[in-house]
Each structure stands twice: as C-alpha cells, then as structure tokens.
Design a protein around this motif. Structure first.
Motif, PDB file in Angstrom:
ATOM      1  N   GLN A  74       0.843  -1.191   0.000  1.00  0.00           N
ATOM      2  CA  GLN A  74       0.000   0.000   0.000  1.00  0.00           C
ATOM      3  C   GLN A  74       0.877   1.240   0.000  1.00  0.00           C
ATOM      4  O   GLN A  74       2.047   1.182   0.375  1.00  0.00           O
ATOM      5  CB  GLN A  74      -0.949   0.008   1.192  1.00  0.00           C
ATOM      6  CG  GLN A  74      -0.306   0.222   2.538  1.00  0.00           C
ATOM      7  CD  GLN A  74      -1.342   0.309   3.664  1.00  0.00           C
ATOM      8  OE1 GLN A  74      -2.453  -0.194   3.558  1.00  0.00           O
ATOM      9  NE2 GLN A  74      -0.962   0.971   4.736  1.00  0.00           N
ATOM     10  N   PRO A  75       0.311   2.388  -0.432  1.00  0.00           N
ATOM     11  CA  PRO A  75       1.084   3.631  -0.369  1.00  0.00           C
ATOM     12  C   PRO A  75       1.491   3.927   1.070  1.00  0.00           C
ATOM     13  O   PRO A  75       0.721   3.677   2.006  1.00  0.00           O
ATOM     14  CB  PRO A  75       0.107   4.679  -0.887  1.00  0.00           C
ATOM     15  CG  PRO A  75      -0.864   3.902  -1.729  1.00  0.00           C
ATOM     16  CD  PRO A  75      -0.998   2.579  -1.048  1.00  0.00           C
ATOM     17  N   SER A  76       2.688   4.439   1.253  1.00  0.00           N
ATOM     18  CA  SER A  76       3.170   4.737   2.603  1.00  0.00           C
ATOM     19  C   SER A  76       2.424   5.937   3.190  1.00  0.00           C
ATOM     20  O   SER A  76       1.814   6.726   2.465  1.00  0.00           O
ATOM     21  CB  SER A  76       4.675   4.995   2.584  1.00  0.00           C
ATOM     22  OG  SER A  76       4.941   6.119   1.777  1.00  0.00           O
ATOM     23  N   ASP A  77       2.483   6.083   4.502  1.00  0.00           N
ATOM     24  CA  ASP A  77       1.786   7.181   5.179  1.00  0.00           C
ATOM     25  C   ASP A  77       2.289   8.550   4.739  1.00  0.00           C
ATOM     26  O   ASP A  77       1.543   9.513   4.745  1.00  0.00           O
ATOM     27  CB  ASP A  77       1.923   7.049   6.702  1.00  0.00           C
ATOM     28  CG  ASP A  77       1.090   5.907   7.248  1.00  0.00           C
ATOM     29  OD1 ASP A  77       0.139   5.477   6.564  1.00  0.00           O
ATOM     30  OD2 ASP A  77       1.390   5.439   8.363  1.00  0.00           O
ATOM     31  N   ASP A  78       3.565   8.625   4.358  1.00  0.00           N
ATOM     32  CA  ASP A  78       4.095   9.931   3.938  1.00  0.00           C
ATOM     33  C   ASP A  78       3.891  10.196   2.445  1.00  0.00           C
ATOM     34  O   ASP A  78       4.345  11.200   1.917  1.00  0.00           O
ATOM     35  CB  ASP A  78       5.574  10.086   4.335  1.00  0.00           C
ATOM     36  CG  ASP A  78       6.465   9.015   3.717  1.00  0.00           C
ATOM     37  OD1 ASP A  78       5.973   8.185   2.934  1.00  0.00           O
ATOM     38  OD2 ASP A  78       7.671   9.013   4.032  1.00  0.00           O
ATOM     39  N   ASP A  79       3.191   9.306   1.760  1.00  0.00           N
ATOM     40  CA  ASP A  79       2.855   9.495   0.351  1.00  0.00           C
ATOM     41  C   ASP A  79       1.589  10.344   0.282  1.00  0.00           C
ATOM     42  O   ASP A  79       0.472   9.834   0.381  1.00  0.00           O
ATOM     43  CB  ASP A  79       2.623   8.127  -0.314  1.00  0.00           C
ATOM     44  CG  ASP A  79       2.396   8.226  -1.813  1.00  0.00           C
ATOM     45  OD1 ASP A  79       2.092   9.331  -2.305  1.00  0.00           O
ATOM     46  OD2 ASP A  79       2.521   7.194  -2.486  1.00  0.00           O
ATOM     47  N   THR A  80       1.772  11.659   0.152  1.00  0.00           N
ATOM     48  CA  THR A  80       0.638  12.581   0.176  1.00  0.00           C
ATOM     49  C   THR A  80       0.266  13.108  -1.209  1.00  0.00           C
ATOM     50  O   THR A  80      -0.663  13.894  -1.338  1.00  0.00           O
ATOM     51  CB  THR A  80       0.949  13.779   1.099  1.00  0.00           C
ATOM     52  OG1 THR A  80       2.171  14.384   0.650  1.00  0.00           O
ATOM     53  CG2 THR A  80       1.097  13.336   2.545  1.00  0.00           C
ATOM     54  N   ALA A  81       0.987  12.673  -2.231  1.00  0.00           N
ATOM     55  CA  ALA A  81       0.742  13.188  -3.578  1.00  0.00           C
ATOM     56  C   ALA A  81      -0.437  12.503  -4.268  1.00  0.00           C
ATOM     57  O   ALA A  81      -0.987  13.044  -5.221  1.00  0.00           O
ATOM     58  CB  ALA A  81       2.004  13.029  -4.430  1.00  0.00           C
ATOM     59  N   ARG A  82      -0.829  11.341  -3.802  1.00  0.00           N
ATOM     60  CA  ARG A  82      -1.886  10.585  -4.478  1.00  0.00           C
ATOM     61  C   ARG A  82      -3.276  11.137  -4.155  1.00  0.00           C
ATOM     62  O   ARG A  82      -3.559  11.484  -3.022  1.00  0.00           O
ATOM     63  CB  ARG A  82      -1.840   9.116  -4.059  1.00  0.00           C
ATOM     64  CG  ARG A  82      -0.599   8.408  -4.517  1.00  0.00           C
ATOM     65  CD  ARG A  82      -0.579   6.965  -4.004  1.00  0.00           C
ATOM     66  NE  ARG A  82       0.711   6.366  -4.212  1.00  0.00           N
ATOM     67  CZ  ARG A  82       1.068   5.736  -5.337  1.00  0.00           C
ATOM     68  NH1 ARG A  82       0.220   5.631  -6.328  1.00  0.00           N
ATOM     69  NH2 ARG A  82       2.280   5.229  -5.465  1.00  0.00           N
ATOM     70  N   GLU A  83      -4.144  11.133  -5.165  1.00  0.00           N
ATOM     71  CA  GLU A  83      -5.527  11.550  -4.959  1.00  0.00           C
ATOM     72  C   GLU A  83      -6.253  10.509  -4.112  1.00  0.00           C
ATOM     73  O   GLU A  83      -6.144   9.311  -4.344  1.00  0.00           O
ATOM     74  CB  GLU A  83      -6.241  11.676  -6.308  1.00  0.00           C
ATOM     75  CG  GLU A  83      -7.714  12.014  -6.179  1.00  0.00           C
ATOM     76  CD  GLU A  83      -8.494  11.893  -7.486  1.00  0.00           C
ATOM     77  OE1 GLU A  83      -9.734  11.816  -7.407  1.00  0.00           O
ATOM     78  OE2 GLU A  83      -7.883  11.859  -8.565  1.00  0.00           O
ATOM     79  N   GLU A  84      -7.012  10.981  -3.124  1.00  0.00           N
ATOM     80  CA  GLU A  84      -7.912  10.100  -2.380  1.00  0.00           C
ATOM     81  C   GLU A  84      -9.260  10.184  -3.080  1.00  0.00           C
ATOM     82  O   GLU A  84      -9.734  11.275  -3.400  1.00  0.00           O
ATOM     83  CB  GLU A  84      -8.038  10.555  -0.921  1.00  0.00           C
ATOM     84  CG  GLU A  84      -8.495   9.465   0.045  1.00  0.00           C
ATOM     85  CD  GLU A  84      -9.915   8.963  -0.155  1.00  0.00           C
ATOM     86  OE1 GLU A  84     -10.123   7.740  -0.155  1.00  0.00           O
ATOM     87  OE2 GLU A  84     -10.833   9.792  -0.326  1.00  0.00           O
ATOM     88  N   ALA A  85      -9.874   9.049  -3.360  1.00  0.00           N
ATOM     89  CA  ALA A  85     -11.081   8.995  -4.191  1.00  0.00           C
ATOM     90  C   ALA A  85     -12.189   9.923  -3.705  1.00  0.00           C
ATOM     91  O   ALA A  85     -12.841  10.590  -4.508  1.00  0.00           O
ATOM     92  CB  ALA A  85     -11.591   7.560  -4.278  1.00  0.00           C
TER      93      ALA A  85
END
Length: 162
Positions: A74-85
């Motif tokens: 899964q994306p890491s907690d510090d991966d903030t660049a991804r869109e949340e649906a």
C-alpha cells in the motif's frame, strides 16, 4: 469480471491488491489501465478502522509501494501526492475482498471494519455509494455469515459458476 456491465460503465474503480489466499486481482488492475479507467487501492491505517482509497498512476506503480506488517502492499503514510477517491470525484465501483460471503450480500471480512467504514463515508459523498462487487472463490460462499448493524451489504458477489 472485465465483461461485467458495471465494470464496463465505471470510470473510477477501487480494487484490493490481493493476498495469496484471495482472488488474484493483478490482471483486472492491468485491464483498468488498458481501458483508460482510474484505479484506486486501499491504504489502511493500523490500530484503527480507517481506510482511504488512493489513486495508482499505472499497474507498474504497484512495485513502488511499501509492504505493511500484514504483508499487504500500500502507499506509505508519507505518500501525500496521491488523490484520495472521496476528495475527488468519488468512486463508481469497489471490488471487495472477504473471507466468507452469503447469497444475501453479507460479507465476512478480516474483522476491522475497514470497508464498512469506508462505504459509510462514500454514502456521504455527493456521488453517493459506489456499486460493490465481492470477488470470491466458490468455497467462500456460505449459507449465512454473521453480521452486525455496522455491516454494509454487498451489491453482488462474483465467483466461479455463480
């Protein structure tokens, strides 16, 4: 799965990255990108029942993900660049895992309530609740599974020979 009308008409799809004992989703994920749809995968928050669905940029993007203590990518907690649906256009369809299912649409998950809690959040989104399809093995279909008032029934269960 890829011939299913709900899949064909959906543009924004959430799908789980399968564990060894689950229906394998890799080919479905590849098809989501091949058809130009948007793909979202779960990011679970440990010690809670909170889950987000974060956007993948490609099927190859999976190889960049972190492995959790549960052995799930899964994306890491510090991966903030991804869109949340739910921060964007919501979801049209969610493919759901589970340990057991009954033909009334009840699902037995792994006990944390991640998907039920997420579906409750979806219901508050302007786009509303997405269609839900569980991917199962025939052996996972039971006469009945235990449910509580917090469990959200699944719209459809796909399994071999269903």
């Amino acid at each position: 799965v890829i011939d299913h009308p709900k899949y064909q008409e959906s543009k924004r799809i959430a799908i789980f990255l399968s564990m060894p004992d689950e229906v394998q989703t890799e080919e479905i994920i590849k098809d989501i990108f091949k058809q130009g749809k948007e793909c979202f995968i779960p990011r679970y928050k440990p010690q809670s029942n909170h889950m987000d669905m974060l956007k993948l940029s490609s099927a190859e993007d999976i190889s960049s993900l972190a492995l959790t203590s549960w052995n799930i990518l899964q994306p890491s907690d510090d991966d903030t660049a991804r869109e949340e649906a739910l921060a964007g256009g919501g979801l049209d369809l969610i493919f759901m895992p589970g340990l057991g299912f009954d033909k009334k649409g009840n699902r037995l998950g792994r006990g944390k309530g991640y998907y039920d809690t997420y579906l409750e959040r979806c219901m508050k989104h302007p786009c509303g609740k997405p269609y839900t399809i569980a991917l199962a093995f025939r052996e996972q279909i039971c006469e009945s599974v235990p449910v509580t008032e917090n469990d959200v029934p699944i719209d459809e269960i796909l399994y071999e020979d269903c």
